[in-house]
Enzyme design. Sequence first.
Site, short mmCIF file in Angstrom:
data_model
loop_
_atom_site.label_atom_id
_atom_site.label_comp_id
_atom_site.label_asym_id
_atom_site.label_seq_id
_atom_site.Cartn_x
_atom_site.Cartn_y
_atom_site.Cartn_z
CG LEU A 59 -2.16 -0.63 1.63
CD1 LEU A 59 -2.88 -0.85 2.91
CD2 LEU A 59 -3.21 -0.80 0.35
CG ASP A 60 0.57 4.26 -3.17
OD1 ASP A 60 1.97 3.69 -3.27
OD2 ASP A 60 -0.55 4.67 -3.86
NE ARG A 61 5.07 8.45 2.98
CZ ARG A 61 6.65 9.20 2.65
NH1 ARG A 61 7.71 9.26 3.66
NH2 ARG A 61 6.37 10.19 1.22
#
Length: 240
Positions: A59-61
């Site tokens: 997942l993106d930050r």
Amino acid sequence: MTEPVPALPVLYRDTALVVINKPAGLAVHGSRLLGGETEFVVEHLRDQLGQPVFPVHRLDRATSGCLLLALERDIASSLGQAMMSREVEKTYWAICRGWPAESQCVVEHPLDGGPGKPEKKPALTEFRVLARCELDLPSAGFPTSRYAWLEAIPHTGRFRQIRRHLKHISHHLIGDTSHGDGRHNRHFRMLGIHRMLLHARRLAFLHPVSGQRIEVVAPVDAEFARALALFGQSAVDAVG
């Protein structure tokens, strides 16, 4: 001095795997794109559980929600193959600027793999409008601004796929500083909502050992809930 990361919320755990509710702002693991970051899910969860963990996907930050990790390397490999075969169901919640013309649409637009990976590959995302709202916030010569709460189902796993597909159809994701619209991001910051409004709401898959169907739903955090409250009581009820 950086504040220590609190215990990561565990949504599901057995002897083979764990699903956590990843907080927005915490990277899954180290990357050259992250600069001086020192806190990562993998290291933190390893210490929290007292055993190695192996992320199955990313997942993106800035994205929150369901993150699947294996507790053994071969389990991670098996689940990774299921991801590649599109056997894992992933559902996201997103809030975008504007009202999409259709209540449901499919965006099929090829995407590259991010920095250093210029080759474009097929990418497909389904979007469904869950609710719409109009706020008294002037924008681009209009006295109000319109927003939509979306369900997003990515059928491929390209770099920042949902964010880039929303940009492609000019319904930019709120809070996205890379692919979003700065004017509307500022509107939400004025409302006390500073995070990117993308949340991995649901994850469903067959357990790699037992074959049992596992379905996990991640609650949203306080800022995302505040954004959903703009869409009225039905959105508030959905959060609960």
